[in-house]
Scaffold this active site. Structure first.
Site, mmCIF file in Angstrom:
data_model
loop_
_atom_site.group_PDB
_atom_site.id
_atom_site.type_symbol
_atom_site.label_atom_id
_atom_site.label_comp_id
_atom_site.label_asym_id
_atom_site.label_seq_id
_atom_site.Cartn_x
_atom_site.Cartn_y
_atom_site.Cartn_z
ATOM 1 N N LYS A 43 0.850 -1.181 0.000
ATOM 2 C CA LYS A 43 0.000 0.000 0.000
ATOM 3 C C LYS A 43 0.888 1.233 0.000
ATOM 4 O O LYS A 43 1.697 1.434 0.901
ATOM 5 C CB LYS A 43 -0.905 -0.011 1.233
ATOM 6 N N LYS A 101 -2.162 -1.493 -3.871
ATOM 7 C CA LYS A 101 -3.038 -0.334 -3.821
ATOM 8 C C LYS A 101 -2.234 0.957 -3.891
ATOM 9 O O LYS A 101 -1.235 1.065 -3.180
ATOM 10 C CB LYS A 101 -3.819 -0.392 -2.502
#
Ligand code: PBG
Length: 322
Positions: free
Chosen positions: A195, A248
Site C-alpha cells: 500500500k 493499492k
C-alpha cells in the site's frame, strides 16, 4: 511468417471473433464494492467526492448490499464512520460499532454476498492516523493488539474476510494470532500488502473523514518509487499468514501487480481507489471521456496486469453496462 501471410486484423473483423480470442475478462465475481457505513437510520447521503457512492446507515447498507448481491458482485468492503473518535479508536473494535452492526445486518439480509471489512484505526482515531500516537509519532507495536481486536470483532460480527489496511509491521501475524486464539481459524486475511503513500486516496479521506490531523502517512505507507520493496512487503505478509495480497492503488501501480503476481502463489487483489474513480467521474461529467468505455478498459487493464480480485467503486456501473 510475416505480411502478407500474417494479418492480425483477420481476428478483429467482428465481435464474435474478437470475443473468441479475448485473453482477459472482467466478470462480477471478481469485483468487490466498497460501502461507507455511518450512524443513524434511513441515511443515504451522496458523498460529494465520490459521486454515485453514499454514506449509508446500517439499515440502508443492508439494502444496498442486497442490490449489490443481485447484480452478482462478489462482495462488499465495509468502512465505518463512528459516532465519536478518540486517540485509540475505541469504536473500531466495539461490539456495537457501526461496521460490526453493518456486518450482522448484511449477513442477515444476504445469502451469498461476501462481507469483507477494512481493519484500520484511521477512521476511528481523533488524530486520523492508522495507529496509536505517542511523542508525535505513530507507534507500531502498541497498535498491533488493537488491530487484532478489531479483526476479531469484525469476524465475530460475521465478516467472511478481514482486510488490514494500516501498514504497521507485523500486523498480519498479530491478526492471524488473534483470530486463531478466538477460534476463528477459518477467517481469511486479505492484506493491503503493498500500500503506497498515495495522493489518489484524497476523495476517500473526505468520504471516511480519515485525513491525518498532523503530518502524513509516509512513515508507514510505501514510497511510490519502490517495486522491490513491494515484493518484500508481500513476502512478509505471506509469511505472517496473508491469504490474499493486495496492491493499492491499482492503475499507477500495474507493474507492481504484475511483479507480485509472478513472484507469489497467492491470489492478488488490486484496489482501484477513490482518486482513480473521482478522476473518471469528473472527466465524464464534463463530457471529456466516455465513462463506460474508460471503466471497462481500466478494469480490464487491472485484470490483465494480474489482479484476481478488483476492489472498485465502479463495480455496480460496470455490471449494469456489461
Ligand atoms: C484506511 C484506508 C484508506 C483507503 C482504504 N483504507 C485511506 C488511507 O490509507 O489514507 C483508501 C481507499 C481509497 O482511496 O479508495 N487506511
Amino acid at each position: 511468417m510475416s505480411f502478407p501471410a500474417e494479418r492480425p486484423r483477420r481476428l478483429r473483423r467482428f465481435e464474435r471473433l474478437r470475443a473468441l480470442v479475448r485473453e482477459t475478462r472482467v466478470t462480477p465475481e471478481h469485483l468487490i464494492y466498497p460501502l461507507f457505513v455511518a450512524p443513524g437510520e434511513g441515511l443515504r447521503r451522496e458523498i460529494p467526492s465520490l459521486p454515485g457512492c453514499f454514506h449509508l446507515s446500517v439499515d440502508q447498507a443492508a439494502r444496498e448490499a442486497r442490490e449489490v448481491e443481485s447484480l452478482g458482485i462478489a462482495g462488499v468492503l465495509l468502512f465505518g464512520l463512528p459516532s465519536a473518535k478518540d486517540p485509540v479508536g475505541s469504536e473500531g473494535y466495539a461490539e456495537d460499532g457501526v461496521v460490526q452492526k453493518a456486518a450482522r445486518a448484511i449477513r442477515a439480509a444476504c445469502r451469498e454476498l461476501l462481507v469483507i471489512t477494512d481493519v484500520c484505526l484511521c477512521e476511528y482515531t481523533s488524530h486520523g492516523h492508522c495507529g496509536v500516537v505517542a511523542d508525535g509519532e505513530v507507534k507500531n507495536d502498541p497498535t498491533l493488539e488493537l488491530l487484532a481486536r478489531m479483526a476479531v470483532s469484525h469476524a465475530r460480527a460475521g465478516a467472511h474476510v478481514v482486510a488490514p489496511s494500516d501498514m504497521m509491521d507485523g500486523r498480519v501475524g498479530a491478526i492471524r494470532k488473534g483470530l486463531d486464539a478466538a477460534g476463528l481459524t477459518d477467517t481469511p486475511i486479505l492484506s493491503y500488502a503493498a500500500k503506497y503513500a498515495s495522493a489518489f486516496y484524497g476523495p476517500f479521506r473526505e468520504a471516511a473523514d480519515s485525513a491525518p490531523q498532523f503530518g502524513d502517512r509516509r512513515g508507514y505507507q510505501m514510497d511510490p518509487a519502490n517495486v522491490r520493496e513491494a515484493l518484500r512487503e508481500v513476502r512478509l505478509d505471506v509469511e505472517e499468514g496473508a491469504d490474499i495480497v493486495m496492491v493499492k492503488p491499482a492503475l499507477p501501480y500495474l507493474d507492481v501487480i504484475r511483479a507480485v503476481k509472478e513472484a507469489f502463489d497467492r491470489p492478488v487483489a488490486a484496489y482501484n481507489v477513490s482518486g482513480e474513480y473521482a478522476m473518471v467521474k469528473a472527466a465524464a461529467a464534463r463530457g471529456w471521456v466516455d465513462e463506460e468505455r474508460i471503466v471497462k478498459e481500466t478494469l480490464t487493464s487491472i485484470r490483465r496486469a494480474g489482479a484476481d480480485v478488483i476492489l472498485t467503486y465502479h463495480a455496480k456501473d460496470f455490471v449494469r453496462w456489461s
